[in-house]
Design a protein around this motif. Structure first.
Motif, PDB file in Angstrom:
ATOM      1  N   ASP A  83      49.375  44.201  48.374  1.00 22.76           N
ATOM      2  CA  ASP A  83      49.365  45.703  48.206  1.00 22.76           C
ATOM      3  C   ASP A  83      48.010  45.876  46.580  1.00 22.76           C
ATOM      4  O   ASP A  83      48.779  47.028  46.017  1.00 22.76           O
ATOM      5  N   PHE A  84      48.479  44.339  46.115  1.00 23.53           N
ATOM      6  CA  PHE A  84      47.904  44.315  44.566  1.00 23.53           C
ATOM      7  C   PHE A  84      46.326  44.857  44.698  1.00 23.53           C
ATOM      8  O   PHE A  84      45.395  44.323  45.711  1.00 23.53           O
ATOM      9  N   ILE A  85      45.433  45.631  43.607  1.00 21.41           N
ATOM     10  CA  ILE A  85      44.591  46.340  43.507  1.00 21.41           C
ATOM     11  C   ILE A  85      43.296  45.892  42.090  1.00 21.41           C
ATOM     12  O   ILE A  85      44.149  45.122  41.631  1.00 21.41           O
ATOM     13  N   SER A  86      42.059  45.510  42.344  1.00 26.65           N
ATOM     14  CA  SER A  86      41.313  44.574  41.330  1.00 26.65           C
ATOM     15  C   SER A  86      40.918  46.061  40.117  1.00 26.65           C
ATOM     16  O   SER A  86      41.022  47.411  40.574  1.00 26.65           O
ATOM     17  N   PHE A  87      41.248  45.901  39.254  1.00 25.36           N
ATOM     18  CA  PHE A  87      40.603  46.983  38.291  1.00 25.36           C
ATOM     19  C   PHE A  87      40.308  45.648  37.013  1.00 25.36           C
ATOM     20  O   PHE A  87      40.300  44.666  36.861  1.00 25.36           O
ATOM     21  N   THR A  88      39.435  46.613  35.970  1.00 21.41           N
ATOM     22  CA  THR A  88      39.047  45.680  35.151  1.00 21.41           C
ATOM     23  C   THR A  88      39.293  46.778  34.061  1.00 21.41           C
ATOM     24  O   THR A  88      38.953  48.375  33.650  1.00 21.41           O
ATOM     25  N   ASP A  89      39.504  46.256  33.125  1.00 25.40           N
ATOM     26  CA  ASP A  89      40.826  47.422  31.779  1.00 25.40           C
ATOM     27  C   ASP A  89      39.103  47.862  30.905  1.00 25.40           C
ATOM     28  O   ASP A  89      38.132  47.297  30.273  1.00 25.40           O
ATOM     29  N   TYR A 100      44.418  41.814  38.533  1.00 31.55           N
ATOM     30  CA  TYR A 100      45.312  42.534  40.116  1.00 31.55           C
ATOM     31  C   TYR A 100      46.464  43.464  39.499  1.00 31.55           C
ATOM     32  O   TYR A 100      47.312  42.724  38.945  1.00 31.55           O
ATOM     33  N   SER A 101      46.888  44.630  39.809  1.00 32.30           N
ATOM     34  CA  SER A 101      47.866  45.011  39.098  1.00 32.30           C
ATOM     35  C   SER A 101      48.670  45.595  41.042  1.00 32.30           C
ATOM     36  O   SER A 101      47.580  46.267  41.265  1.00 32.30           O
ATOM     37  N   ASP A 102      49.577  46.334  40.888  1.00 27.43           N
ATOM     38  CA  ASP A 102      50.046  47.473  41.788  1.00 27.43           C
ATOM     39  C   ASP A 102      50.288  48.613  41.724  1.00 27.43           C
ATOM     40  O   ASP A 102      49.607  48.621  40.461  1.00 27.43           O
ATOM     41  N   SER A 103      50.852  49.253  42.434  1.00 29.59           N
ATOM     42  CA  SER A 103      49.868  50.974  41.567  1.00 29.59           C
ATOM     43  C   SER A 103      50.580  51.405  40.430  1.00 29.59           C
ATOM     44  O   SER A 103      49.866  52.131  40.104  1.00 29.59           O
ATOM     45  N   THR A 104      51.957  50.678  40.478  1.00 26.57           N
ATOM     46  CA  THR A 104      52.299  51.667  38.958  1.00 26.57           C
ATOM     47  C   THR A 104      51.853  50.503  38.264  1.00 26.57           C
ATOM     48  O   THR A 104      51.641  51.620  36.542  1.00 26.57           O
TER      49      THR A 104
END
Length: 212
Positions: A83-89, A100-104
């Motif tokens: 359920d972790f999603i990719s993101f860019t700061d 990657y991070s969780d929904s929180t």
């Protein structure tokens, strides 16, 4: 604790620290050699002197919930929670981290890599893994709500590993792993709740492969 994202910081900022700690005259460093060397010696004292056996409790592989394979040919491939999603700061658009991070947004996993050939030339006996670990530890001491840290050395479970664990007054925790494979230095970090970090760092690490 602010989001640390120390992987890419280490990947691009090691030059000054490595140069001074190895008594070289690096033109890229404005840190006094004596000060940097002393700090390095102080950090080295935090390293555990006993190599931890693969069957030790904190290296026993746990069964995670559903996972997915992530990464790329540069940083390697790992299994992380499904359920972790990719993101860019957005505050660091030039970051080379794969994150990657969780929904929180509180539990974060980051990957990066350092090519030893990009480091300043030094003594042939230099331990590049240890240098990277000590540098990461030095950066952590300046983060918000930092309390303490330790450096664990795992030398007999496959690839040699240095682990930097940081503790924060908020109860959050950080675990940074530095290891070498096929001549490259890989950096893998987990930060968030104590439960999350303790549960995930070992199985994610053990799932590593340089190729898909």
């Amino acid at each position: 604790m602010k989001k640390l994202f120390l992987t890419s910081i280490v990947a691009v900022s090691l030059f000054a620290f490595v140069g001074c700690s190895n008594n070289t005259n690096s033109s890229q460093s404005n840190v006094p050699e004596k000060t940097t060397t002393t700090k390095k010696e102080q950090l080295e004292k935090k390293e555990t002197t006993e190599e931890v056996n693969e069957n030790s409790e904190n290296l026993q592989k746990q069964n995670l919930d559903s996972t997915k394979r992530v990464g790329d040919d540069r940083v390697g491939y790992y299994d992380i929670p499904e359920d972790f999603i990719s993101f860019t700061d957005i505050g660091r658009p030039d970051s080379t981290d794969v994150q990657y991070s969780d929904s929180t947004g509180e539990n974060i996993i980051s990957f990066n890599v350092v090519n030893p050939s990009d480091l300043p030339e030094g003594d042939e006996e230099r331990d590049n893994l240890k240098i990277v670990a000590i540098y990461m530890a030095s950066l952590l001491q300046d983060t918000e709500n930092f309390e303490d840290f330790k450096i664990n050395h795992f030398g007999n479970f496959g690839n040699e590993l240095y682990q930097i664990v940081a503790f924060y007054s908020t109860g959050l925790r950080y675990s940074g792993q530095v290891f070498e494979d096929n001549g490259m230095i890989y950096i893998f970090t987990v930060e968030g709740s104590e439960e999350f970090v303790n549960k995930h760092w070992s199985p994610i690490l053990k799932s590593f492969s340089p190729t898909k």
